[in-house]
Design an enzyme around this catalytic site. Structure first.
Site, mmCIF file in Angstrom:
data_model
loop_
_atom_site.group_PDB
_atom_site.id
_atom_site.type_symbol
_atom_site.label_atom_id
_atom_site.label_comp_id
_atom_site.label_asym_id
_atom_site.label_seq_id
_atom_site.Cartn_x
_atom_site.Cartn_y
_atom_site.Cartn_z
ATOM 1 N N ASP A 113 -9.955 6.089 4.515
ATOM 2 C CA ASP A 113 -9.346 5.912 5.756
ATOM 3 C C ASP A 113 -7.881 6.688 6.010
ATOM 4 O OD1 ASP A 113 -9.310 4.745 8.298
ATOM 5 O OD2 ASP A 113 -7.944 2.928 7.554
ATOM 6 N N ARG B 151 -14.052 -4.604 -3.356
ATOM 7 C CA ARG B 151 -15.448 -5.127 -3.250
ATOM 8 C C ARG B 151 -16.288 -4.010 -2.364
ATOM 9 N NH1 ARG B 151 -12.587 -10.745 -2.375
ATOM 10 N NH2 ARG B 151 -11.180 -9.299 -1.520
ATOM 11 N N GLY B 152 -15.569 -3.340 -1.420
ATOM 12 C CA GLY B 152 -16.236 -2.477 -0.647
ATOM 13 C C GLY B 152 -17.369 -1.502 -0.998
ATOM 14 N N LYS C 191 -13.045 8.817 7.582
ATOM 15 C CA LYS C 191 -12.706 9.013 8.741
ATOM 16 C C LYS C 191 -11.174 9.793 8.984
ATOM 17 C CE LYS C 191 -12.550 3.959 10.019
ATOM 18 N NZ LYS C 191 -11.785 2.778 10.234
ATOM 19 N N GLY D 79 -6.330 7.323 3.224
ATOM 20 C CA GLY D 79 -6.295 8.088 1.884
ATOM 21 C C GLY D 79 -5.297 7.510 0.952
ATOM 22 N N TYR D 80 -4.484 6.589 1.323
ATOM 23 C CA TYR D 80 -3.641 6.063 0.095
ATOM 24 C C TYR D 80 -4.298 5.272 -1.049
ATOM 25 C CZ TYR D 80 0.358 6.776 3.211
ATOM 26 O OH TYR D 80 1.383 7.070 4.192
ATOM 27 N N THR D 81 -5.379 4.482 -0.775
ATOM 28 C CA THR D 81 -6.050 3.705 -1.953
ATOM 29 C C THR D 81 -6.509 4.916 -2.995
ATOM 30 O OG1 THR D 81 -6.665 2.247 -0.346
ATOM 31 C CG2 THR D 81 -7.820 2.244 -2.449
ATOM 32 N N GLU E 57 -16.470 4.787 -3.839
ATOM 33 C CA GLU E 57 -15.825 4.314 -2.534
ATOM 34 C C GLU E 57 -16.384 3.945 -1.284
ATOM 35 O OE1 GLU E 57 -13.637 2.132 -1.742
ATOM 36 O OE2 GLU E 57 -11.609 3.011 -1.393
#
Ligand code: IMP
Ligand code: MG
Length: 189
Positions: free
Chosen positions: A107, A47-48, A135, A109-111, A103
């Site tokens: 952060d 949702r971000g 980040k 980076g995994y997502t 996005e």
């Protein structure tokens, strides 16, 4: 249910409403020029990314369409473990289309890494990433970022789509959290 007033744990306003407006306009201009003569398919990770998407798309002048995905990371809200699961898939086929992933923040980076890998299997004509925040100090896996709003320090932030345990995504600015002043919501309170 008692939700703590965010003002009690707001540390600093890192990005103001005006900074956001100006930077989103710049990004929209850059994207419009890069995709001149093409049409663009914007994919927002819920949702971000929702506030960023709706503001950004209004600054994009090339013809565009939108779609959404929901991605769930394992681990706690403040630390992903690297395992990511797609819990809502796209509605439309992306084969042969120019796709821009929108996005809120990169952060660890995994997502983004997982989503890119997943989208590549569907053969878009091109695939790029536009993140509002980056980040870099937290990065654990290398990911390509083509458009970035702001590089931020290694601090937990909320507002403008980003949540504090699901709350306060609606704030028009981005603020840092003083975690020592934060009391997680008591759901039965
Ligand atoms: P990554 O997989 O570690 O890059 O994490 C990306 C996701 O974690 C983002 O889409 C956010 O939902 C969440 N996240 C990371 N950092 C923050 C933050 O500072 N505030 C709010 N959410 C964050
Ligand atoms: Mg979150």
């Amino acid at each position: 249910m008692i939700v703590q007033d965010y003002r009690e744990y707001l540390d600093d306003i890192l990005v103001t409403e005006e900074d956001l407006r100006n930077r989103v306009a710049e990004l929209g201009e850059q994207i419009s020029s890069d995709y001149q003569g093409e049409s663009l398919h914007l994919i927002c990770i819920l949702r971000g990314g929702i506030l960023f998407l709706t503001d950004l798309m209004r600054q994009i002048t090339v013809p565009n369409t939108i779609d959404f995905m929901v991605v769930t990371s394992y681990g706690t809200a403040r630390k992903t473990t690297g395992q990511v699961r797609i819990t809502l898939d796209l509605q439309e086929n992306i084969q042969g289309r120019h796709v821009l992933l929108v996005e809120d923040i990169v952060d660890s980076g995994y997502t983004i890494a997982s989503v890119l890998e997943f989208l590549e299997t569907r053969h878009p004509a091109s695939l790029r990433v536009c993140t509002l925040l980056n980040k870099p100090e937290r990065r654990e896996v290398d990911v390509p970022i083509h458009y970035c709003g702001f590089i931020i320090p290694n601090k937990f932030v909320f507002g403008y789509g980003l949540d504090m345990d699901e709350y306060f995504r609606n704030l028009p600015f981005i603020a840092t959290v003083a975690l020592d002043r934060y009391r997680p919501t008591n759901e039965s309170g």
